[in-house]
Scaffold this motif. Structure first.
Motif, short mmCIF file in Angstrom:
data_model
loop_
_atom_site.label_atom_id
_atom_site.label_comp_id
_atom_site.label_asym_id
_atom_site.label_seq_id
_atom_site.Cartn_x
_atom_site.Cartn_y
_atom_site.Cartn_z
N GLY A 1 0.85 -1.45 -0.02
CA GLY A 1 -0.25 -0.10 -0.04
C GLY A 1 0.85 1.19 0.13
O GLY A 1 2.07 1.25 0.45
N LEU A 2 0.13 2.43 -0.53
CA LEU A 2 1.12 3.56 -0.52
C LEU A 2 -0.02 4.81 -0.64
O LEU A 2 -1.04 4.78 -1.07
N ARG A 3 0.51 6.00 -0.21
CA ARG A 3 -0.34 7.15 -0.07
C ARG A 3 0.83 8.34 -0.84
O ARG A 3 1.81 8.56 0.07
N ILE A 4 0.61 9.04 -1.87
CA ILE A 4 1.38 10.00 -2.34
C ILE A 4 0.53 11.24 -2.52
O ILE A 4 -0.60 11.11 -2.78
N PHE B 1 -7.15 4.72 -5.69
CA PHE B 1 -8.14 5.57 -5.49
C PHE B 1 -7.70 7.11 -5.29
O PHE B 1 -6.43 7.02 -4.88
N HIS B 2 -8.40 8.01 -5.32
CA HIS B 2 -7.81 9.35 -5.23
C HIS B 2 -8.82 10.54 -4.59
O HIS B 2 -10.09 10.27 -4.63
N THR C 1 -3.80 6.96 -3.40
CA THR C 1 -3.89 5.84 -2.55
C THR C 1 -3.89 4.55 -3.21
O THR C 1 -4.82 4.48 -3.97
N TRP C 2 -3.27 3.59 -2.96
CA TRP C 2 -3.24 2.33 -3.39
C TRP C 2 -2.99 1.07 -2.27
O TRP C 2 -2.12 1.64 -1.69
N VAL D 1 3.33 1.87 -13.55
CA VAL D 1 2.61 2.97 -13.22
C VAL D 1 1.55 2.85 -12.22
O VAL D 1 0.44 2.14 -12.44
N ILE D 2 1.54 3.83 -11.28
CA ILE D 2 0.55 3.77 -10.20
C ILE D 2 -0.75 4.47 -10.99
O ILE D 2 -1.71 4.22 -10.73
N ALA D 3 -0.42 5.59 -11.49
CA ALA D 3 -1.93 6.41 -11.99
C ALA D 3 -1.38 7.31 -13.07
O ALA D 3 -0.20 7.57 -13.40
N LYS D 4 -2.20 7.44 -14.06
CA LYS D 4 -2.09 8.33 -15.27
C LYS D 4 -2.86 9.52 -15.01
O LYS D 4 -4.13 9.70 -14.65
#
Length: 140
Positions: free
Chosen positions: A58-61, A84-85, A96-97, A110-113
């Motif tokens: 998991g992560l949050r950036i 999700f964001h 967040t993932w 790639v986490i997100a685009k």
């Protein structure tokens, strides 16, 4: 401890982003943004990626950008399903993932685009995307 990673976007419209290391340890993940370009009035999609993972569950950036030059219009998950964001109107945007099915993900990707409109009023030159996170919010 909060870490920041600056990512340059040139609006010459050149949107440019360069990768940056997050932690000094070899086993810690590295977050980066892709390189893109565009002109005023166009859209540009920037990949937010992770590499060198020793096993993330998991992560949050946070991604901060100059709203006087860019308008965030969309976020899609990519290689990491379950992302999700926060609402698109928020700046910085919270990404967040969490993966409870396959914890210890050692694959990068790639986490997100993030898709931005380059505002018509954006001057030629550079602007900045800033990636930041707390090391306690990246879970191995």
């Amino acid at each position: 401890m909060l870490y920041s990673v600056s990512v340059c976007i040139s609006v010459i419209l050149l949107l440019t982003a360069f990768s940056s290391a997050a932690f000094s340890a070899d086993s810690e993940p590295v977050f980066s943004a892709g390189e893109v370009s565009g002109a005023a009035g166009e859209t540009a999609t920037v990949d937010i990626s992770v590499s060198k993972s020793s096993g993330i569950s998991g992560l949050r950036i946070l991604v901060d950008y100059d709203a006087s030059k860019l308008e965030l219009t969309g976020i899609k998950s990519a290689d990491f399903s379950g992302m999700f964001h926060s609402p698109l109107e928020k700046n910085p945007i919270n990404i967040t993932w969490v993966d409870t099915v396959n914890p210890e993900n050692t694959e990068g990707g790639v986490i997100a685009k993030l898709t931005f409109n380059i505002l018509e009023t954006a001057p030629n030159g550079k602007t900045e995307l800033k990636l930041s996170y707390d090391e306690n919010e990246v879970y191995n």
